[in-house]
Design an enzyme around this catalytic site. Structure first.
Site, PDB file in Angstrom:
ATOM      1  N   GLY A  22     -15.134  12.301   9.810  1.00  0.00           N
ATOM      2  CA  GLY A  22     -16.328  12.157   9.225  1.00  0.00           C
ATOM      3  C   GLY A  22     -17.227  13.240   8.139  1.00  0.00           C
ATOM      4  O   GLY A  22     -17.495  13.003   7.760  1.00  0.00           O
ATOM      5  N   LEU A 106      -6.523  -3.829  10.468  1.00  0.00           N
ATOM      6  CA  LEU A 106      -7.505  -4.465  10.854  1.00  0.00           C
ATOM      7  C   LEU A 106      -6.503  -5.697  10.725  1.00  0.00           C
ATOM      8  O   LEU A 106      -5.691  -5.962   9.997  1.00  0.00           O
ATOM      9  CB  LEU A 106      -8.320  -4.919  10.419  1.00  0.00           C
ATOM     10  N   ASN A 120     -12.491   0.133   1.980  1.00  0.00           N
ATOM     11  CA  ASN A 120     -11.850   1.562   2.408  1.00  0.00           C
ATOM     12  C   ASN A 120     -11.751   2.267   1.223  1.00  0.00           C
ATOM     13  O   ASN A 120     -11.435   1.914   0.341  1.00  0.00           O
ATOM     14  CB  ASN A 120     -10.171   0.849   2.893  1.00  0.00           C
ATOM     15  N   HIS A 122      -8.116   5.354   0.444  1.00  0.00           N
ATOM     16  CA  HIS A 122      -7.199   5.544   0.818  1.00  0.00           C
ATOM     17  C   HIS A 122      -6.955   7.127   0.442  1.00  0.00           C
ATOM     18  O   HIS A 122      -7.204   7.100  -1.690  1.00  0.00           O
ATOM     19  CB  HIS A 122      -6.665   4.709   0.541  1.00  0.00           C
ATOM     20  N   GLY A 156      -3.304  -6.989   4.606  1.00  0.00           N
ATOM     21  CA  GLY A 156      -1.670  -6.225   3.976  1.00  0.00           C
ATOM     22  C   GLY A 156      -2.190  -4.599   4.395  1.00  0.00           C
ATOM     23  O   GLY A 156      -3.447  -4.841   4.867  1.00  0.00           O
ATOM     24  N   VAL A 157      -1.424  -3.884   4.616  1.00  0.00           N
ATOM     25  CA  VAL A 157      -1.824  -2.595   4.209  1.00  0.00           C
ATOM     26  C   VAL A 157      -1.662  -1.820   2.643  1.00  0.00           C
ATOM     27  O   VAL A 157      -1.032  -1.251   1.813  1.00  0.00           O
ATOM     28  CB  VAL A 157      -0.339  -1.399   5.271  1.00  0.00           C
ATOM     29  N   ASP A 158      -3.533  -1.386   2.413  1.00  0.00           N
ATOM     30  CA  ASP A 158      -3.926  -0.469   2.283  1.00  0.00           C
ATOM     31  C   ASP A 158      -3.638  -0.711   0.653  1.00  0.00           C
ATOM     32  O   ASP A 158      -2.863  -0.970  -0.789  1.00  0.00           O
ATOM     33  CB  ASP A 158      -3.680   1.116   1.669  1.00  0.00           C
TER      34      ASP A 158
HETATM   35  C1  GAR Z   1      -9.842  10.855   4.447  1.00  0.00           C
HETATM   36  O1  GAR Z   1      -9.812  11.233   3.070  1.00  0.00           O
HETATM   37  C2  GAR Z   1      -9.251   8.932   3.821  1.00  0.00           C
HETATM   38  O2  GAR Z   1      -9.188   8.685   2.828  1.00  0.00           O
HETATM   39  C3  GAR Z   1      -8.200   9.035   4.952  1.00  0.00           C
HETATM   40  O3  GAR Z   1      -8.963  10.211   6.320  1.00  0.00           O
HETATM   41  C4  GAR Z   1      -9.234  10.971   5.607  1.00  0.00           C
HETATM   42  C5  GAR Z   1     -10.804  10.685   6.989  1.00  0.00           C
HETATM   43  O4  GAR Z   1     -11.588  12.264   6.511  1.00  0.00           O
HETATM   44  N1  GAR Z   1      -8.160   8.231   5.109  1.00  0.00           N
HETATM   45  C6  GAR Z   1      -6.825   7.305   5.373  1.00  0.00           C
HETATM   46  O5  GAR Z   1      -5.735   8.009   5.152  1.00  0.00           O
HETATM   47  C7  GAR Z   1      -6.568   5.867   6.301  1.00  0.00           C
HETATM   48  N2  GAR Z   1      -5.452   5.560   5.950  1.00  0.00           N
HETATM   49  P1  GAR Z   1     -12.356  12.356   7.151  1.00  0.00           P
HETATM   50  O6  GAR Z   1     -12.316  11.708   9.103  1.00  0.00           O
HETATM   51  O7  GAR Z   1     -13.480  14.014   7.077  1.00  0.00           O
HETATM   52  O8  GAR Z   1     -13.972  11.532   6.529  1.00  0.00           O
END
Ligand code: GAR
Length: 205
Positions: A22, A106, A120, A122, A156-158
Site C-alpha cells: 500500500g 474484476l 486503476n 498500472h 478488459g485487462v488494463d
Molecule cells: C503499484 O506499482 C501498482 O502500479 C501495481 O502494484 C503496485 C502496488 O504497490 N499494480 C499492478 O500491478 C496492478 N496490475 P503498493 O502496494 O506499494 O501500492
C-alpha cells in the site's frame, strides 16, 4: 461518469482497494491530509492480509480485509467475493473506487456497476505490458523506457480509457525490484494528481 464533482466541503467519497504494502495508498492519504482536497478516502479494502491496511487504520479510516469466501467453484467464489466488496462499498456510500495495487481482475458485472467511477494505476506505459508482471515483461523486452498509467477500468485487462501516463527510464542492470521502486515513486505523485483532476470533473469521457 462520476456522479458529481467533489468540493472541499463535501469531498468525493473514495474507497481504495489494495492487495499489498500500500505505498500508493499511503501517498494518497498523505496527499489528502496535507491540504483540502476534492476527494477523501473513507474506506480501504484488501482481498487478504495486506500490510497496507495499517496506513488506513493509522488515520482511523475503516480498513477491512474481505477474503475470498469458501466456495469451491472458482467463478461462484469470485462473484461471491465481489458481492461482499460491493456491499461494503454501498454501505460506505462510495462514489469512486480507486484500485491501488489491487491484484484481482474484476468481473464484467462489477465493472459495469462502477463504470466511469473505477480507476486503476498500472506500472507500465499501457498498452505495453498489461497484466500482473509489467516490470518483468518490460525487462524481458529490453525496454529502455517504462512508466505508469492511470486509467478507467473496463471489462478488459488494463485496457480502459487512459487518463494520464508518465515515463520512467529503465536503467542498465535494473532488477524487477529496482524498476518497481523507481516507477512507484512516480506513481505516488501521478495518481493523487489525477484523482484531483477527476474529482474536479476535468475528464469528460
Ligand atoms: C503499484 O506499482 C501498482 O502500479 C501495481 O502494484 C503496485 C502496488 O504497490 N499494480 C499492478 O500491478 C496492478 N496490475 P503498493 O502496494 O506499494 O501500492
Amino acid at each position: 461518469m462520476l456522479p458529481r464533482v467533489g468540493t472541499v466541503d463535501d469531498p468525493l467519497r473514495l474507497a481504495v482497494l489494495i492487495s499489498g504494502g500500500g505505498s500508493g495508498l499511503a501517498a494518497l492519504l498523505t496527499h489528502q491530509e496535507v491540504a483540502a482536497r476534492l476527494h477523501r478516502t473513507v474506506l480501504v479494502v484488501a482481498d487478504g492480509d495486506a500490510g497496507g491496511l495499517e496506513h488506513g487504520r493509522g488515520l482511523g479510516i475503516p480498513s477491512k480485509t474481505i477474503s475470498l469466501p469458501n466456495v469451491s467453484d472458482k467463478v461462484e467464489q469470485r462473484l461471491a467475493h465481489e458481492a461482499l466488496v460491493l456491499a461494503e462499498l454501498e454501505a460506505a456510500e462510495i462514489e469512486c473506487v480507486v484500485l491501488s495495487g489491487y491484484m484481482r481482475i474484476l468481473t464484467p458485472s462489477f465493472v459495469k456497476r462502477w463504470k466511469g467511477r473505477l480507476v486503476n494505476i498500472h506500472p507500465s506505459l499501457l498498452p505495453k505490458y498489461p497484466g500482473a508482471h509489467a516490470h518483468r515483461d518490460a525487462l524481458a523486452d529490453g525496454a529502455k523506457v517504462s512508466g505508469c498509467t492511470v486509467h478507467l477500468v473496463n471489462e478488459g485487462v488494463d485496457s480502459g480509457y487512459i487518463l494520464a501516463a508518465e515515463e520512467v527510464p529503465v536503467l542498465d542492470g535494473d532488477s524487477e525490484e529496482d524498476l518497481q521502486e523507481r516507477v512507484k515513486k512516480v506513481e505516488q505523485i501521478l495518481y493523487p494528481e489525477v484523482l484531483d483532476q477527476l474529482a474536479a470533473g476535468a475528464f469528460s469521457v
